[in-house]
Design an enzyme around this catalytic site. Sequence first.
Site, PDB file in Angstrom:
ATOM      1  N   TYR A  15      -3.244   1.311   6.277  1.00 26.14           N
ATOM      2  CA  TYR A  15      -2.278   1.828   7.252  1.00 26.14           C
ATOM      3  C   TYR A  15      -0.817   1.759   6.796  1.00 26.14           C
ATOM      4  O   TYR A  15      -0.041   2.649   7.137  1.00 26.14           O
ATOM      5  CB  TYR A  15      -2.464   1.159   8.627  1.00 26.14           C
ATOM      6  CG  TYR A  15      -3.861   1.347   9.198  1.00 26.14           C
ATOM      7  CD1 TYR A  15      -4.584   2.507   8.953  1.00 26.14           C
ATOM      8  CD2 TYR A  15      -4.473   0.360   9.956  1.00 26.14           C
ATOM      9  CE1 TYR A  15      -5.872   2.685   9.449  1.00 26.14           C
ATOM     10  CE2 TYR A  15      -5.754   0.528  10.467  1.00 26.14           C
ATOM     11  CZ  TYR A  15      -6.449   1.683  10.211  1.00 26.14           C
ATOM     12  OH  TYR A  15      -7.716   1.850  10.714  1.00 26.14           O
TER      13      TYR A  15
ATOM     14  N   GLU B 106       0.819  -1.208   0.000  1.00 28.45           N
ATOM     15  CA  GLU B 106       0.000   0.000   0.000  1.00 28.45           C
ATOM     16  C   GLU B 106       0.854   1.259   0.000  1.00 28.45           C
ATOM     17  O   GLU B 106       0.510   2.255  -0.636  1.00 28.45           O
ATOM     18  CB  GLU B 106      -0.940  -0.018   1.199  1.00 28.45           C
ATOM     19  CG  GLU B 106      -1.972  -1.139   1.154  1.00 28.45           C
ATOM     20  CD  GLU B 106      -1.425  -2.514   1.505  1.00 28.45           C
ATOM     21  OE1 GLU B 106      -0.278  -2.596   1.991  1.00 28.45           O
ATOM     22  OE2 GLU B 106      -2.131  -3.512   1.272  1.00 28.45           O
TER      23      GLU B 106
ATOM     24  N   HIS C 110     -11.031  -5.637   8.966  1.00 23.40           N
ATOM     25  CA  HIS C 110     -11.833  -5.457   7.756  1.00 23.40           C
ATOM     26  C   HIS C 110     -12.992  -4.489   7.961  1.00 23.40           C
ATOM     27  O   HIS C 110     -13.855  -4.376   7.097  1.00 23.40           O
ATOM     28  CB  HIS C 110     -12.387  -6.797   7.269  1.00 23.40           C
ATOM     29  CG  HIS C 110     -11.344  -7.721   6.719  1.00 23.40           C
ATOM     30  ND1 HIS C 110     -10.524  -8.474   7.519  1.00 23.40           N
ATOM     31  CD2 HIS C 110     -10.971  -8.002   5.447  1.00 23.40           C
ATOM     32  CE1 HIS C 110      -9.707  -9.196   6.759  1.00 23.40           C
ATOM     33  NE2 HIS C 110      -9.959  -8.924   5.503  1.00 23.40           N
TER      34      HIS C 110
ATOM     35  N   GLN D  66      -7.427  -1.950  -0.303  1.00 24.38           N
ATOM     36  CA  GLN D  66      -8.406  -3.037  -0.375  1.00 24.38           C
ATOM     37  C   GLN D  66      -9.442  -2.996   0.754  1.00 24.38           C
ATOM     38  O   GLN D  66     -10.614  -3.276   0.534  1.00 24.38           O
ATOM     39  CB  GLN D  66      -7.671  -4.365  -0.390  1.00 24.38           C
ATOM     40  CG  GLN D  66      -8.539  -5.497  -0.881  1.00 24.38           C
ATOM     41  CD  GLN D  66      -7.695  -6.660  -1.350  1.00 24.38           C
ATOM     42  OE1 GLN D  66      -7.198  -7.436  -0.547  1.00 24.38           O
ATOM     43  NE2 GLN D  66      -7.513  -6.785  -2.655  1.00 24.38           N
TER      44      GLN D  66
END
Lengths: 363, 331
Positions: free
Chosen positions: B91, B63, B132, B85
């Site tokens: 993070y 990321e 999630h 995602q």
Amino acid sequence: MWRCGLSAGQLKAAITPARLLDETGRLVRGAPTPDAEALAEGYRKLVFARRLNEQAGALVRQGRLAVYPSSRGQEACQVACTSVLAEGDWLFPTYRDSAAIAARGVDPVEVLTLLRGDWHCGYDPNVHKVAPQATPLATQLLHAVGVGHAARLKGEDTVVMALCGDGATSEGDFHEACNFAAVFRAPVVFFVQNNKYAISVPLARQSVAPSLAAKAIGYGMPGVRVDGNDLPALEKVLGEAVARARAGDGPTLVEADTYRIESHTNADDASRYRADDEVTAWLPRDPLLRVRTYLTAIGALDDEREQDIAAAAEEMAAAVRAGVGAETVADPEEVFAHVYSTLTPQLAEQRAALRAELELEEA
Amino acid sequence: MSAATKMTMAQAINAALRDAITEDDSVVVFGEDVAQLGGVFRVTDGLHREFGESRVFDTPLAESGIVGMAVGMAMNGMRPVVEMQFDAFAYPAFEQIVSHVAKLGNRTRGKVRLPIVIRVPYAGGIGGVEHHCDSSEAYYAHTPGLTVVAPATNADAYGLLREAIAGSDPVIFLEPKKHYFTKEEVDVSVPVPPIGRAVVRRPGADATLIAYGPSVPVALAAAEQAATEGRDLGVIDLRSIVPFDDETVCAEVRRTGRAVVVAEAPGFASVASEIAARVGERCFHHLEAPVRRVTGFDVPYPPPKLEHHFLPGVDRILDTVDTLQWEEDVA
Ligand SMILES: Cc1ncc(C[n+]2csc(CCOP(=O)(O)OP(=O)(O)O)c2C)c(N)n1
Ligand SMILES: [Mg+2]
């Protein structure tokens, strides 16, 4: 101290997968003969791991588990990475490594607590020296280095087995962990299960290096590639890496060449990104099959023993069904209980408010 | 041609991406699993097939890499729209977002602007396991330089995303994943109010519920329920957290004299706290009662079997509304 050598042997080990048992279940030429009894025990664990994958899959279909990332096809990795550990060693698993945790001795029902949705981790990490399953990719690898480094500072000979997937090797934390481990000569074995996919993304989009194990050279540690569906080869390679770490010679990066037979999880549809025949081509390389063929050929596995193993696995599966299927009442107040070691005044207030709400509902 | 069609929020976002890529050659979409798979929520479904690898592509799994590369691409004239995602998987990109995405315009005295959109499927209510379901808006809203958008309707998901992509500043685009598959009529040819404008979704005379993203439908349901009990609650959909529409919010609260902020994130040091403070400061003389907040508890997002206790629901909102010092209480 191991040096980032350019010796042909070191490079070859990082690129060509080590193998002892070929796909037809025959020992490769020059391979040492495995201990038959130990391999038979390994076979039992493979059958258990496979059975656990199947059982968990069934529980998802019945709505008993929220989700299950299966390690079908990777069972040899799951078994080997725990069988090479001593009792005091640590395992740092991911969401896909439920079977490895069970092989380590954790009750599979406790393992599945996370995926059942009761709590974030169902076992006490200290009991079996198994960290909670990590979902944020590669983050756990640094924790593994920390556990290993602390052990060294304390004069203990603990070894840490740190697991991740091929996709996770692209995360920054993977690289930081490798480098820290190498610099501090931490007693860590990085074990990458290269199952060729990160959800839909194929290995080619993660790395164009000659292999994932080859990356080790850049950090100054050995990298070894091994056939990830070959239990004796895995145990040999991982066992050597563990011995190296225990002896104070530092980390090793081991890459297992394997394949994710099922979709990423039950929520995923692999037909959107890979052809069936690719999967079919891997089926003959099944990790159970070749051990079974070999053991049968040398007379170390007969029908009776096979049936005993199957019956024991069935018993385990029944216990998993019963345990996971049992109606449990999750305690809503538990969401406040463990956030801090001492409940803060604010959380006490919020807990009281929730309690009042629930009492009102009951009344 | 303009016609309303029924579409899910995922489809509305997909349409916004498709139209943006079509209209502007500098728009590129990338992230994890966004190409061949079409995203784990199918938000980018079909875009790779339609526009090819140069416009829509999968990246290595990192990321920080995704956002960091987006910064460079934006510096070189492109408009990257990247996907994280899930909320909690953004993070690793935090350093890039906070240190560079948010600051580069300011550091360079406006010489370098970063037209980047970071799409984040966020918040809970889907029975997801840990990591999630985070409501991470406060981290972004607290970072000067970031525009933070949180659509609640499918029309807004389309319209606000188009505006975010076309704008010159970086936008954190928070998509309430619970609503990805909710169908609504959307006419993409009808413009929506701009980013920075809140919308009164339901006028009400007695009190005002202030919400954004996934909490808007909950607030509307609460208002519906309250109406059957003889209380007239209004609902404001903020649409963007930064910039914040003080004007619309305060006009409503001054009218009703009572306000409750509804948000899923833990309440301590949260966006809901900021809203309550602003409204308190600006509407003090019009308030009949303190501004209240209905938020998640100050705990990590609970496991699936316990999440319903955590999420602000209709009952909790109405119980809170009941505490707003109504005439009958005083009498
Ligand atoms: C930091 C982070 N980003 C994204 C995800 C979402 N995600 C979960 S599993 C996965 C693929 C991981 O692939 P790999 O490392 O190869 O492991 P495998 O699932 O194949 O065992 C992704 C992208 C995550 N869990 N953490
Ligand atoms: Mg993988």
